[in-house]
Structure formats: structure tokens, C-alpha cells
Design a protein around this motif. Structure first.
Motif, PDB file in Angstrom:
ATOM      1  N   ASP A 104      16.172 -45.183   3.773  1.00 16.36           N
ATOM      2  CA  ASP A 104      15.861 -45.159   1.629  1.00 16.36           C
ATOM      3  C   ASP A 104      15.079 -43.292   1.504  1.00 16.36           C
ATOM      4  OD1 ASP A 104      14.859 -45.482  -0.775  1.00 16.36           O
ATOM      5  OD2 ASP A 104      14.124 -47.950  -0.132  1.00 16.36           O
ATOM      6  N   ILE A 105      16.162 -43.529   0.737  1.00 21.10           N
ATOM      7  CA  ILE A 105      15.898 -41.997   0.619  1.00 21.10           C
ATOM      8  C   ILE A 105      14.831 -41.908  -0.672  1.00 21.10           C
ATOM      9  CG2 ILE A 105      16.936 -41.802  -1.783  1.00 21.10           C
ATOM     10  CD1 ILE A 105      17.798 -39.133  -1.579  1.00 21.10           C
ATOM     11  N   LEU A 106      13.851 -42.772  -1.231  1.00 18.41           N
ATOM     12  CA  LEU A 106      12.369 -42.338  -1.712  1.00 18.41           C
ATOM     13  C   LEU A 106      11.967 -42.115  -0.342  1.00 18.41           C
ATOM     14  CD1 LEU A 106      12.707 -46.055  -4.213  1.00 18.41           C
ATOM     15  CD2 LEU A 106      13.272 -42.988  -4.703  1.00 18.41           C
ATOM     16  N   ILE A 127      15.315 -36.917  -7.884  1.00 20.96           N
ATOM     17  CA  ILE A 127      16.370 -37.907  -7.687  1.00 20.96           C
ATOM     18  C   ILE A 127      16.372 -39.360  -8.461  1.00 20.96           C
ATOM     19  CG2 ILE A 127      16.326 -37.496  -5.710  1.00 20.96           C
ATOM     20  CD1 ILE A 127      14.806 -39.583  -4.830  1.00 20.96           C
ATOM     21  N   PRO A 128      17.440 -39.723  -9.397  1.00 20.15           N
ATOM     22  CA  PRO A 128      17.938 -40.449 -10.244  1.00 20.15           C
ATOM     23  C   PRO A 128      17.259 -41.919  -9.651  1.00 20.15           C
ATOM     24  CG  PRO A 128      19.823 -39.966  -8.920  1.00 20.15           C
ATOM     25  CD  PRO A 128      18.820 -39.426  -8.141  1.00 20.15           C
ATOM     26  N   TRP A 138      23.342 -46.438  -9.474  1.00 23.31           N
ATOM     27  CA  TRP A 138      22.209 -46.643  -8.937  1.00 23.31           C
ATOM     28  C   TRP A 138      21.055 -47.538  -9.326  1.00 23.31           C
ATOM     29  CZ3 TRP A 138      23.160 -40.760 -10.048  1.00 23.31           C
ATOM     30  CH2 TRP A 138      23.209 -39.943  -8.921  1.00 23.31           C
ATOM     31  N   GLU A 139      21.274 -48.071  -9.841  1.00 25.01           N
ATOM     32  CA  GLU A 139      20.542 -49.169 -10.639  1.00 25.01           C
ATOM     33  C   GLU A 139      20.763 -50.369 -10.102  1.00 25.01           C
ATOM     34  OE1 GLU A 139      19.680 -52.212 -13.173  1.00 25.01           O
ATOM     35  OE2 GLU A 139      20.732 -52.219 -12.034  1.00 25.01           O
ATOM     36  N   PHE A 153      15.896 -37.951 -18.601  1.00 25.75           N
ATOM     37  CA  PHE A 153      15.840 -37.506 -17.589  1.00 25.75           C
ATOM     38  C   PHE A 153      16.767 -36.184 -16.608  1.00 25.75           C
ATOM     39  CE2 PHE A 153      14.467 -42.008 -17.709  1.00 25.75           C
ATOM     40  CZ  PHE A 153      13.160 -41.810 -17.817  1.00 25.75           C
ATOM     41  N   ARG A 154      16.367 -35.390 -16.432  1.00 27.90           N
ATOM     42  CA  ARG A 154      17.507 -34.181 -15.896  1.00 27.90           C
ATOM     43  C   ARG A 154      17.230 -33.832 -14.463  1.00 27.90           C
ATOM     44  NH1 ARG A 154      17.398 -29.898 -20.364  1.00 27.90           N
ATOM     45  NH2 ARG A 154      17.740 -31.312 -22.132  1.00 27.90           N
ATOM     46  N   ILE A 155      18.209 -34.589 -14.032  1.00 27.85           N
ATOM     47  CA  ILE A 155      18.245 -35.291 -12.949  1.00 27.85           C
ATOM     48  C   ILE A 155      18.282 -34.285 -11.898  1.00 27.85           C
ATOM     49  CG2 ILE A 155      17.826 -37.488 -13.131  1.00 27.85           C
ATOM     50  CD1 ILE A 155      20.658 -37.915 -12.093  1.00 27.85           C
TER      51      ILE A 155
END
Lengths: 175, 560
Positions: free
Chosen positions: B354-356, B364-365, B392-393, B532-534
Motif C-alpha cells: 500500500d502506497i500509504l 499523493i491523491p 483512486w476513490e 488539491f494540487r496533487i
């Protein structure tokens, strides 16, 4: 019609659909065939035995899976009441053609003779032409056309297939 | 009672229980609008007819009721087309009314004339052209019936201007006469028994739940059956929220952007039970390579969906709820321990990537979505646009409530989110509604910010702004030699834009500001926009390249 290359499992299938006789119904049907990329070989529509219900005979070049989809998609049209695949049933299948042949007096007798063999009718005669009406299976109509071609066919019109299951069974499912 | 066509229209809508119509007036529909104030129906004036159709669609998906939109003839009608096609692809019940030039000039290329019934024939469940006022009430009655029953879908009624003004003695049609329309809802009991037997014999069964579960309201039945026989549930994109996504048996979305463990489960299953899902190409990739080891049971109310893309071993035509209810007593309790353990092993591998988990300041979005999810506890109605933001949602927001995700799945209509959310907020007042959109899609319909303000809709709008048509850019990066042709896009300062409409706007420049911005959004009573300027070139992973089997995905790269 023979222009379509043979594909494995594909054959000419005859479907009969009963539909409400309302404006736009035929365009819904034709639009469906176009949109889903089904290959119509012929399509004939007219009144059925029930007032307000039209009967369509459609010949599609398809395999089992495609025929199943065609039938299901036809059923989805709100005004289509009943769809049957009668390809494998014993059915009376007919087509009608009118053929105008170049017929100077020198060849009229010969053309008349050929027409008789096919039990076709001469329905119009002019000085230079004869118009022949033939009813029968597509093969029979094809054969007569081929035989008449050397005389010079000036005009030709065919109806496309109409079909009815033999015996007491109705296409609308009742006996 | 004598009534004209316009009055008949509204009277019929009242009788159908319609309380809101989304639309824009115009020349050929003026007689209808003239009568509107006399009837207890709210009209939401949008800024473009496409938005009227999306709003009706969003309203329908959020409430389960029929959404209604309205426009004038010609350009008004053609502007509805994208919205109608969107509703058709996603089985959303809407009824669209269009004004038409007077029947006396029909077919003469009159001013603002267009053949809208011809145009919408392939993208509606059914449509009508009304040139005789006596046909109007029966058509409306039929339209609502057709739109809302069986497999739902859009119905369009085109009404000539003379019909709108013609008077007759009004009589509400007592019955609906549609001899060719009889949706099959029950499910054949022999096939249901056979399905139960197949489920009982399966070692590695899997549900594939689609939107049909939600449309049918069969969430409880699905969950009960899944729990009884311990059968994990994969959903399609539109099937998300058919089972609470925190449920241990819910694996989440499969397919092109499904997590690896989900797709492995699909490919290794020995039985798939599709429920109200149409096995579309985004779920299956190439049909020939999909679920090679599985027998397939397909439960769907639309017989034409069964066997359309993938061969099915057992078809069951019927309403998802009815069929599942009949199945529950016939299916034996089971544990499927090995199968669940295997899935869990795959799942842990996915979680580890997981990227998180990555310690990074990169904006990251996924982090944005996860924060919205945490802040709303999975209870918000998320209305997403199309593209990376949508995926992503889908990957990072776990929906706990049915109909929690509203998105354009089949048609993939960019610009859907904001206008659809207008309909959602109108249909579900008092509930938290979030818009998630990219900067590309948002700019396609952002004029509806005016409608949001006008109708006082408390939308929370999150723009995942990367300055690209991001999903296409990602494809260019991965499959088209990084040739970013046509994908870089300029946008406005969205926060200032929002302010110009009277909506507070916050620009979120970096990751650390995300939680605070979301908190502020939740504390704001009315609408608010967060820009959000991702990271500009961030990708959606995993991704299954077109033509590959769904377990041959490009996975999220692990940091070394």
C-alpha cells in the motif's frame, strides 16, 4: 446474399417476431440490428392475424450464440411481443419475385415455357418485355433468375423471406 | 376536467410522485413551463441541459426513484444526449421530457427542430414522440413504469408544442397496456436449486456483485448468503457498497484497476456467482482469459446480459433479491477455510504494498481520499467523475452504506460528478455529499457551481488537480512512449473560481495541509471547494494492460 464468406457455425437463420403496430417500431428493430452489428439478410414486415400486431420475418446470418443475442435483444424492445427461431422447425418458407425480362417476340415462347417449368406467372407483357411473378423458396427464385439472365433482366424485385411453421402449432406459441 | 397538454404533463408527474424536475426552459417547451407554478413540484434550473440529465440520473441513483429532466427542442434536446446515454449504460431510471416544434411543421427543418426520438433510439430503454394530446398521459404512465421496472433505464418523451397547448377532457389512464413488456423477476426454481447445488459443491466460490444488487435492494440477502456459506464478494465499480466494504468477506472492486488479490481470487475461483453484474470488459478484460477455472452462475434481470460477453454455465433470469432469498435456505453452511486463507495471503501481500505505508512528502491523491474516508467514516455519498480520480476513490474509499458511490461506470462520462451531485444533494438532503473530480472532468461542467449556490446545496467538492487529463496521460506513459499528446491542460485558480460563484475555496498545496482542509470542509455549512494540487504524474496501480488477463497486472512498484 452469397457474397458473405462462410463462417464456421454460421448459417442463415429465420426468426419470426410479432410486434405492436405502432409508429417507430420498425425503426427500433432496424436500428437494433445496425447498432449491434447483426447481419440481416432479409426482412419482411406485414400484418398478422391479430389486428394491431405486425409480423416480421427476418433472416440473419449467425451462429447459435448470435441468434440467442438477437432474440434477447429483440425481446428487450418494448413493442416486441414474441420472437421465435423457426430455423430448425419444419416451415413453409416463401419469397416472391417480380422479374422483367427483355422479351422480343422471337423469345417469348421460350420464356413462357421456362416460366411454366417453375410454375411462375406471366403478369405483364409489352412489346419488348415480359414480367414474371414467381413464388417459392429462395433457391427456386435464384434458379429462375439465373435461367432468365441470358435474355436480359431489365428490372428485378424480391420480397425477402416470409415463413410459417407447418402443422397446427402457431408461431405465437398457441395451438 | 378540461386540461391542456402542459397541465396534463404536470398532473401526471404529481401522480407519479415526482417532487423535483431538473431542466432548462426554451421556446418549444414554454407552454409546459407556463403551467409549472401551479403544481407542487420543485424545478431546479441548471446551466446546461447535459447537467439536467446527469442531475436526474444522480437523483435516481441516490434515491432509487425515477429522476426527471426537461429541455426544449433542438439544441436543448441534443444537450441531454450525453446524460441519457450515461443513464442507459448504468441502468439508471430517468424520464426526459423534450419540447418539439409544432406537429404542423414537424419534418421541415423548422427552427430548433431535431429528431430527438431518432437520435436517442439506441440510448434509451424506450422513447415516444407525442403528436396527439390524447396519447400524452398514457405515454407518461408507461414511461415511468418502463423506466423503473425490470432493468431500469432512461425513457424520453418528445412533445410537440401544439400538444402542450391542446385541451382535452383529462382522464388518468387506469392501466398500462404493454403486451411486449413483462420483466421476469421471479427466477426459475429448478435453476435456483441447481445453483444451490453448484454453490454447495464449490471449493473456491466467489460472488461478483454488481449494481443490480443495489437496484434490487438485495444488500441484506447478499450479505446473509455470503456469511452463511462464507463466500467472499468481489464487486464491480457500480457494485461498490452492495456489501459494507469493511466486511471481512468483501474483497472490493476487481478488474482493470482492482487490487491484485481480488483479481487473483477471480482467476482462481472454481465458481463465480454473478449477481446483477454484466461482466463488462473493465471487470473481465478479454473474455477468453477471464476466470478460466470457474463455472459461472449468472443472476440478472436482463436476459440479454446473460451469455453476452462470457459463456455461462447456469443462467438465472430474475430480480437479485428474489433469487438470493430463494437461494439462502438451499445453500448449506460452509467455511471455505482454505480458500479464505489463500485469499488472505494474497491480501496481505497487497496491503504490504500500500502506497500509504510509504513515508513520503509526495502529495499523493490516495492520501486525500483516505483522509476524506476517515473524516466521513465511510458514510458519505461520494459522487465521482471519470478517470484517475474515480479509480483512486474506488480503491481508497470504503463504502459502508448502500448507494454510497455514484459514478459513471459504463459510459465513463467526464463531467458527470458535479451535475450528478446536484441531483444527489436534492434527493438526499441533510446527508454528506462529496464530489471527487479531476481538473479535466471538472472543467467540462463547472458552470453548475451556479446551480449549487442557487439551490443552496452543501456539496463538498474535492478536485484532484494534476494539470493533466490524468488517466490518458498515464496510458501515454505506460503504453504510448510517454508521448503526452493532448493531455497537459491549463485550469483556472479553482478556489478563486469558486469564490466568484460565492463558494469558499481552499487551495491545498501540500500533503500536510490535507487533514485540516477536510476538517474545514466538514465544518463549513454550505458548499465548499478544495483544490488539491496533487503530484502531477502519479499513476493508478494496479493496472491491467488492455488485452491481458486480469491477473497480469502492472502492480504498484515497491520502494527498494
Amino acid at each position: 446474399m452469397s457474397a458473405i464468406p462462410a463462417k464456421e457455425g454460421f448459417s442463415r437463420r429465420t426468426l419470426v417476431a410479432l410486434m405492436e403496430d405502432k409508429p417507430g417500431v420498425l425503426s427500433h428493430v432496424v436500428n437494433l440490428f445496425r447498432r449491434r452489428n447483426y447481419n440481416i439478410e432479409s426482412l419482411t414486415v406485414g400484418h398478422s392475424e391479430t389486428p394491431g400486431i405486425s409480423r416480421m420475418t427476418v433472416v440473419v446470418y449467425a451462429n447459435d450464440a448470435v441468434v440467442e443475442q438477437v432474440m434477447k435483444q429483440l425481446y428487450k424492445l418494448i413493442n416486441v411481443v414474441k420472437v421465435s427461431d423457426i430455423s430448425d422447425d419444419a416451415a413453409v418458407i416463401r419469397e416472391l419475385a417480380l422479374i422483367k425480362v427483355h422479351a422480343p417476340s422471337s423469345v417469348r415462347a421460350e420464356i413462357k415455357q421456362l416460366a411454366d417449368i417453375f410454375r411462375a406467372q406471366i403478369v405483364d407483357v409489352s412489346r419488348e418485355s415480359m414480367t414474371i411473378e414467381i413464388t417459392g423458396t429462395e433457391d427456386k427464385v435464384d434458379s429462375l433468375i439465373e435461367i432468365l439472365r441470358p435474355f436480359g433482366i431489365k428490372e428485378l424485385t424480391r420480397t425477402g423471406r416470409v415463413a410459417m411453421v407447418r402443422g397446427a402449432l402457431h408461431t405465437n406459441g398457441n395451438t | 376536467m378540461k386540461m391542456n397538454g402542459a397541465q396534463i404533463l404536470w398532473e401526471c408527474l404529481v401522480r407519479e410522485g415526482v417532487d423535483v424536475v431538473f431542466g432548462i426552459t426554451g421556446g418549444a417547451i414554454m407552454p409546459v413551463y407556463h403551467e409549472l407554478p401551479k403544481f407542487p413540484i420543485r424545478h431546479v434550473t441548471v446551466r446546461h441541459e447535459q447537467a439536467a440529465a446527469h442531475a436526474a440520473d444522480g437523483y435516481a441513483r441516490a434515491t432509487g426513484k425515477v429522476g426527471v429532466c426537461m429541455s426544449t427542442s433542438g439544441p436543448g434536446a441534443t444537450n441531454l444526449v450525453t446524460g441519457i446515454a450515461t443513464a442507459q449504460m448504468d441502468s439508471s431510471p430517468i424520464v426526459a421530457f423534450t419540447g418539439q416544434v409544432p406537429s404542423a411543421v414537424l419534418g421541415t427543418d423548422a427552427f430548433q427542430e431535431t429528431d430527438i426520438t431518432g437520435i436517442t433510439m439506441p440510448i434509451t430503454k424506450h422513447n415516444y414522440l407525442i403528436t396527439d394530446v390524447r396519447d400524452l398521459a398514457p405515454a407518461i404512465r408507461e414511461a415511468f413504469h418502463i423506466a423503473s421496472t425490470g432493468r431500469p433505464g432512461p425513457v424520453l418523451i418528445d412533445i410537440t408544442k401544439d400538444v402542450q397547448m391542446a385541451e382535452i377532457e383529462f382522464e388518468y389512464p387506469k392501466e398500462i397496456n404493454l403486451p411486449g413488456y413483462k420483466p421476469h423477476t421471479k427466477g426459475n426454481i429448478r435453476q435456483i436449486r441447481q445453483a444451490a447445488q453448484m454453490i454447495n459443491e464449490a471449493q473456491r466460490p466467489l460472488f461478483v456483485a454488481g449494481q443490480g444488487v443495489l437496484i434490487s435492494g438485495a444488500e441484506r440477502e447478499l450479505r446473509a448468503l455470503a456469511e452463511k456459506a462464507q463466500i467472499p464478494v468481489v464487486t464491480s465499480l457500480l457494485g461498490k457498497s452492495a456489501i459494507p466494504e469493511s466486511h471481512p468477506l468483501c474483497l472490493g472492486m476487481g478488474g482493470m484497476h482492482g487490487e491484485a488479490f481480488v483479481n487473483h481470487a477471480l482467476q482462481e475461483a472454481d465458481l463465480l456467482v454473478g449477481v446483477g453484474a454484466r461482466f463488462d470488459d473493465r471487470l473481465t478484460s478479454t473474455a477468453e482469459t477471464f476466470a478460466p477455472k470457474a463455472k459461472i452462475i449468472h443472476i440478472d434481470i436482463d436476459p440479454a446480459e446473460i451469455g453476452k460477453r462470457i459463456p455461462v454455465d447456469l443462467p438465472i433470469v430474475g430480480d437479485a433479491g428474489n433469487v438470493l432469498r430463494a437461494l439462502i435456505p438451499l445453500v448449506k453452511r460452509a467455511s471455505h477455510k482454505e480458500w479464505l486463507a489463500q485469499i488472505d495471503e494474497w491480501r496481505q501481500d497487497t496491503y504490504a504494498r500500500d502506497i500509504l505505508l510509504r513515508e513520503t512528502d509526495e502529495f499523493i491523491p490516495q492520501y486525500v481520499i483516505r483522509n476524506i474516508w476517515e473524516a466521513t467514516e465511510g458514510q458519505a455519498i461520494m459522487v465521482t467523475d471519470v478517470g484517475q480520480n474515480q479509480m483512486w476513490e474506488a480503491q481508497y474509499y470504503l463504502h459502508e452504506r448502500p448507494r454510497g458511490l455514484i459514478t459513471s461506470g459504463g459510459l465513463g462520462t467526464m463531467g458527470f460528478a458535479l451535475p450528478a451531485a446536484v441531483g444527489v444533494a436534492v434527493g438526499r438532503p441533510g446527508e454528506p455529499v462529496w464530489v471527487v473530480a479531476g481538473d479535466g472532468g471538472f472543467q467540462m461542467t463547472l458552470q453548475e457551481l451556479a446551480t449549487v449556490v442557487q439551490e443552496r446545496l452543501p456539496l463538498k467538492i474535492a478536485i484532484l488537480n494534476n494539470g493533466y487529463l490524468g488517466m490518458v496521460r498515464q496510458w501515454q506513459e505506460l503504453f504510448f512512449e510517454k508521448n503526452y499528446s493532448g493531455t497537459p491542460i491549463l485550469g483556472p485558480d479553482f478556489a478563486k473560481l469558486a469564490e466568484a460563484y460565492g463558494i469558499p475555496g481552499i487551495t491545498v498545496e501540500e500533503k500536510a495541509q490535507v487533514p485540516e482542509a477536510i476538517k474545514q470542509a466538514l465544518e463549513t455549512e454550505g458548499p465548499i471547494l478544495l483544490d488539491f494540487r496533487i503530484e502531477r504524474e502519479h499513476n493508478v496501480f494496479p493496472i491491467v494492460p488492455v488485452g491481458q488477463p486480469i491477473d497480469k497486472m502492472i502492480r504498484r512498484p515497491i520502494d527498494s
